[in-house]
Write a protein that holds these residues in place. Structure first.
Motif, PDB file in Angstrom:
ATOM      1  N   ARG A   1      61.540   6.971  18.459  1.00 46.93           N
ATOM      2  CA  ARG A   1      60.249   6.628  17.858  1.00 46.93           C
ATOM      3  C   ARG A   1      59.203   7.635  18.318  1.00 46.93           C
ATOM      4  NH1 ARG A   1      59.879   1.445  15.697  1.00 46.93           N
ATOM      5  NH2 ARG A   1      61.810   0.246  15.922  1.00 46.93           N
TER       6      ARG A   1
ATOM      7  N   SER B   1      58.965   6.733  22.371  1.00 45.49           N
ATOM      8  CA  SER B   1      59.982   5.820  22.881  1.00 45.49           C
ATOM      9  C   SER B   1      60.531   6.340  24.200  1.00 45.49           C
ATOM     10  CB  SER B   1      61.118   5.670  21.864  1.00 45.49           C
ATOM     11  OG  SER B   1      61.710   6.926  21.590  1.00 45.49           O
TER      12      SER B   1
ATOM     13  N   CYS C   1      64.316  10.682  10.428  1.00 47.08           N
ATOM     14  CA  CYS C   1      64.453  10.173  11.786  1.00 47.08           C
ATOM     15  C   CYS C   1      65.714   9.318  11.873  1.00 47.08           C
ATOM     16  CB  CYS C   1      63.219   9.368  12.179  1.00 47.08           C
ATOM     17  SG  CYS C   1      63.304   8.705  13.860  1.00 47.08           S
TER      18      CYS C   1
ATOM     19  N   SER D   1      59.708   5.164   4.097  1.00 45.50           N
ATOM     20  CA  SER D   1      60.703   4.506   4.933  1.00 45.50           C
ATOM     21  C   SER D   1      61.831   3.982   4.058  1.00 45.50           C
ATOM     22  CB  SER D   1      60.076   3.355   5.718  1.00 45.50           C
ATOM     23  OG  SER D   1      59.651   2.332   4.834  1.00 45.50           O
TER      24      SER D   1
ATOM     25  N   GLU E   1      53.270   6.332  12.243  1.00 55.76           N
ATOM     26  CA  GLU E   1      54.354   6.099  13.189  1.00 55.76           C
ATOM     27  C   GLU E   1      55.666   6.631  12.618  1.00 55.76           C
ATOM     28  OE1 GLU E   1      54.009   4.872  16.253  1.00 55.76           O
ATOM     29  OE2 GLU E   1      51.835   4.680  15.925  1.00 55.76           O
TER      30      GLU E   1
ATOM     31  N   THR F   1      59.635   6.146  12.862  1.00 54.09           N
ATOM     32  CA  THR F   1      60.628   5.175  13.289  1.00 54.09           C
ATOM     33  C   THR F   1      61.968   5.508  12.637  1.00 54.09           C
ATOM     34  OG1 THR F   1      59.992   3.721  11.460  1.00 54.09           O
ATOM     35  CG2 THR F   1      58.910   3.336  13.580  1.00 54.09           C
TER      36      THR F   1
END
Length: 253
Positions: free
Chosen positions: A65, A98, A61, A123, A77, A79
């Motif tokens: 979002r 988003s 990503c 992440s 999620e 992000t």
């Protein structure tokens, strides 16, 4: 060396997932061991089906979002700077939450174990400061996938710092790996063939394919960030070894 700018690549259907449309930055014909696309998921669409057909499918990503739902009931999620990897047996859905659209860098590669359900979600913040965060002297290689993750490629977020007082920049040579670097932030240029060939990169999206293991120099004018993919996968303990004027990744042990 192959150079592709997103501005010059037409939008087309992604062969591995006809539900998606994007810009092909690494083609199967390039013989890199994987294919890669930049896609944009529109905010007002309910959800998108993510699959790879017979291939592993992976997503980084870049912006936006959303929420991802996997067939097994897992949800998480999505992000900026989140990386997701799924084996071919795994399907999921992603919904943009988003106000802005979601920009993804998608990769597809051969699945040698199609009966296995494999999911990796990491992440960038989870990688920083761990043994997957490798300082190579001119930046950091943050490695989301390694060979032990049971995927055939490695995907990294790599930062490259400016080199004050040097004309040629950061010398690199991936002697035993095919590598594509897709610049998502920063500006600068690459040089190869001992400086005879040059091309600029910018944050709008520039991909450099070292399809012939090309020795090259990265010359950012500001700290720059690239999503790198290596084939075959890195073991994880490879270091940049400066020899012959270049930083060389050795063969996997």
């Amino acid at each position: 060396m192959i150079v592709r700018n997103t501005a010059d690549v037409p939008i087309a259907t992604v062969p591995h997932n006809p539900a998606l449309r994007g810009k092909e930055l690494v083609s199967p014909a390039d013989e890199m061991g994987y294919a890669a696309y930049e896609i944009v998921l529109i905010q007002d669409q309910i959800d998108y089906e993510l699959e790879g057909r017979s291939s592993n499918h992976m997503y980084y990503c870049i912006s936006g979002r959303g929420r991802c739902s996997v067939e097994n009931g897992e949800e998480f999620e999505v992000t900026p700077d989140l990386f997701m990897a799924f084996s071919s047996a795994v399907k999921c859905k992603i919904t943009v939450t988003s106000e802005d659209d979601m920009r993804l860098y998608c990769l597809y590669c051969q699945d040698d174990d199609p009966s296995s359900d494999r999911v990796v979600v990491r992440s960038l913040s989870e990688i920083i400061g761990t043994d997957r965060d490798v300082d190579f002297g001119s930046g950091h290689s943050r490695r989301f996938l390694l060979r032990d993750d049971n995927f055939p490629i490695t995907v990294t977020n790599t930062s490259i710092m400016t080199q004050a007082g040097t004309e040629r920049g950061v010398p690199m040579w991936y002697k035993h790996h095919k590598e594509a670097a897709y610049y998502i932030r920063g500006i600068g240029k690459y040089a190869w063939e001992e400086g005879k060939e040059e091309a600029e990169f910018h944050s709008g999206g520039t991909a450099f394919l070292m399809n012939e293991n090309d020795p090259h120099y990265a010359m950012p004018v500001e700290e720059s960030f690239t999503i790198c993919a290596f084939f075959p996968a890195l073991v994880g303990n490879e270091k940049h070894i400066f020899s012959g004027g270049y930083s060389v990744y050795g063969a996997p042990q």
